[in-house]
Motif scaffolding. Structure first.
Motif, PDB file in Angstrom:
ATOM      1  N   GLU A 170       0.825  -1.205   0.000  1.00  9.60           N
ATOM      2  CA  GLU A 170       0.000   0.000   0.000  1.00  9.60           C
ATOM      3  C   GLU A 170       0.861   1.257   0.000  1.00  9.60           C
ATOM      4  O   GLU A 170       0.548   2.243  -0.686  1.00  9.60           O
ATOM      5  N   ARG A 210      -1.180  -3.562  -7.609  1.00  7.94           N
ATOM      6  CA  ARG A 210      -2.627  -3.825  -7.590  1.00  7.94           C
ATOM      7  C   ARG A 210      -2.909  -5.321  -7.677  1.00  7.94           C
ATOM      8  O   ARG A 210      -3.803  -5.836  -7.000  1.00  7.94           O
ATOM      9  N   ALA A 265      -4.974  -7.504  -4.991  1.00 11.35           N
ATOM     10  CA  ALA A 265      -6.104  -8.319  -5.434  1.00 11.35           C
ATOM     11  C   ALA A 265      -5.891  -9.781  -5.059  1.00 11.35           C
ATOM     12  O   ALA A 265      -6.830 -10.477  -4.633  1.00 11.35           O
ATOM     13  N   GLU A 287      -6.825 -10.315  -1.464  1.00 14.58           N
ATOM     14  CA  GLU A 287      -8.273 -10.393  -1.285  1.00 14.58           C
ATOM     15  C   GLU A 287      -8.806 -11.747  -1.755  1.00 14.58           C
ATOM     16  O   GLU A 287      -9.693 -12.332  -1.107  1.00 14.58           O
ATOM     17  N   ASN A 334     -17.821 -10.230   0.152  1.00 14.43           N
ATOM     18  CA  ASN A 334     -17.219  -8.919   0.420  1.00 14.43           C
ATOM     19  C   ASN A 334     -15.800  -8.828  -0.116  1.00 14.43           C
ATOM     20  O   ASN A 334     -15.373  -7.781  -0.637  1.00 14.43           O
ATOM     21  N   ARG A 335     -15.043  -9.911   0.008  1.00 12.86           N
ATOM     22  CA  ARG A 335     -13.657  -9.912  -0.496  1.00 12.86           C
ATOM     23  C   ARG A 335     -13.619  -9.910  -2.014  1.00 12.86           C
ATOM     24  O   ARG A 335     -12.842  -9.181  -2.635  1.00 12.86           O
ATOM     25  N   LYS A 373     -15.891  -8.824  -3.918  1.00 11.44           N
ATOM     26  CA  LYS A 373     -16.422  -7.527  -4.350  1.00 11.44           C
ATOM     27  C   LYS A 373     -15.307  -6.487  -4.444  1.00 11.44           C
ATOM     28  O   LYS A 373     -15.307  -5.651  -5.355  1.00 11.44           O
ATOM     29  N   VAL A 374     -14.356  -6.535  -3.513  1.00 13.18           N
ATOM     30  CA  VAL A 374     -13.225  -5.607  -3.553  1.00 13.18           C
ATOM     31  C   VAL A 374     -12.441  -5.792  -4.848  1.00 13.18           C
ATOM     32  O   VAL A 374     -12.042  -4.821  -5.506  1.00 13.18           O
ATOM     33  N   THR A 388     -14.544  -4.436  -7.845  1.00 14.23           N
ATOM     34  CA  THR A 388     -14.759  -2.984  -7.889  1.00 14.23           C
ATOM     35  C   THR A 388     -13.469  -2.181  -7.941  1.00 14.23           C
ATOM     36  O   THR A 388     -13.420  -1.111  -8.551  1.00 14.23           O
ATOM     37  N   ARG A 389     -12.395  -2.678  -7.305  1.00  5.39           N
ATOM     38  CA  ARG A 389     -11.152  -1.895  -7.215  1.00  5.39           C
ATOM     39  C   ARG A 389     -10.051  -2.372  -8.149  1.00  5.39           C
ATOM     40  O   ARG A 389      -9.191  -1.584  -8.551  1.00  5.39           O
ATOM     41  N   TYR A 390     -10.062  -3.662  -8.471  1.00  2.00           N
ATOM     42  CA  TYR A 390      -8.921  -4.230  -9.190  1.00  2.00           C
ATOM     43  C   TYR A 390      -9.356  -4.947 -10.468  1.00  2.00           C
ATOM     44  O   TYR A 390      -8.932  -6.055 -10.765  1.00  2.00           O
TER      45      TYR A 390
END
Length: 300
Positions: free
Chosen positions: A161, A191, A195, A198, A216-217, A219-220, A223-225
């Motif tokens: 991060e 990234r 990912a 997750e 939920n994992r 979904k990350v 949506t993000r990766y």
């Protein structure tokens, strides 16, 4: 990774570095008034060096001390070279030679794998000289020092991060530099790493039948990766989790989005079989968060 840099009229320039991890090789060329050192190859040394024991040198002109340090670098005496560069910074703190010395110290630390030390010096440089011509290079050294410490996905990803934040800073502040090109490539690697983390946790939740946690994992990732290699599997796992929960419409949507964007994917073939086992086919529900997430990027 491969880091190529040189001092050019007092400024560094960075050729593209492929985002790989492992051995570090560097080609370093220095051009100064009255002195040209070209092709000084810096390879990893056998052991670490300690610069904590302070050596006091006579007060000599900054350029002379700086060139002494460069010569020591040529001889691969990196610990002594750092001491000389530090001496320039101490005795001539407001000179251009002090500014250049700070960068050289960060660079040596980086090439020798002392990433935390490199990051510390690079941060100090950016705090003191944020508008200098070499600021993009200092930011790149900072980002690379984090990037080269990205851990296995089974471990905490705080350094990943940090690397992403520092790399984003390069792309945002210095988009026209050669560093931005390399930073974008490294961002994709970072990234992908996040990912993957997750996905690992999501699979574990799926195995434990904690379907809400798994969703939920995944979904990350969706949506993000979306640009990472993990998104296809994430869509399949969403199909799997929603089917297990009996939320068939969402399972149909995730399978449909997977088929629309990756029609030749083996994950889509598996998702298609899975929804058909319930007597239905993949079908897009435009009100689903999955469809909206991909539509926003023109992927669905």
């Amino acid at each position: 990774m491969r880091l190529l840099s040189h001092v050019r009229s007092g400024g560094f320039a960075q050729n593209d570095a492929r985002p790989a991890r492992g051995r570090t090789s560097a080609l370093f060329a220095v051009r100064l008034v009255g002195l040209v050192l070209v092709g000084a190859s810096l390879a990893g040394c056998a052991g670490m060096f300690d610069t904590k024991e302070e050596t006091i040198y006579p007060d000599v002109p900054a350029e002379q001390r700086y060139n002494e340090a460069l010569t020591l670098m040529q001889k691969e005496d990196y610990g002594e070279a750092i001491k000389r560069f530090e001496d320039v910074d101490r005795q001539h703190p407001y000179s251009d030679w002090a500014r250049k010395s700070m960068l050289m110290i960060a660079y040596i630390y980086y090439t020798q794998g002392q990433y935390d030390e490199c990051a510390g010096v690079a941060k100090r440089y950016l705090a003191l000289h944020p508008g200098s011509a070499d600021a993009p290079y200092a930011q790149y050294l900072l980002a690379s020092s984090y990037f080269d410490q990205i851990p296995d996905i089974s471990r905490d990803q705080q350094r990943t991060e940090r690397a992403m934040e520092a790399l984003d800073e390069i792309v945002r502040k210095y988009p026209e530099t050669e560093y931005a090109i390399s930073a974008k490539k490294k961002l994709e690697v970072a990234r992908d790493q996040l990912a993957g983390k997750e996905m690992m946790i999501g699979r574990y939740y799926l195995e434990q039948r904690n379907y809400a946690g798994a969703i939920n994992r995944f979904k990350v990732v969706v949506t993000r990766y979306q640009t990472t290699r993990h998104v296809e599997e994430a869509l399949y796992r969403l199909t799997e989790a929603y089917m297990a929960l009996g939320v068939v419409s969402e399972a149909q949507t995730s399978a449909a989005v997977l088929g629309y964007n990756f029609p030749d994917s083996s994950w889509y073939k598996d998702a298609y079989k899975l929804v058909q086992s319930r007597g239905v086919n993949p079908q897009m529900n435009q009100n689903s968060w999955i469809a909206k997430a991909f539509k926003g990027l023109g992927l669905g």
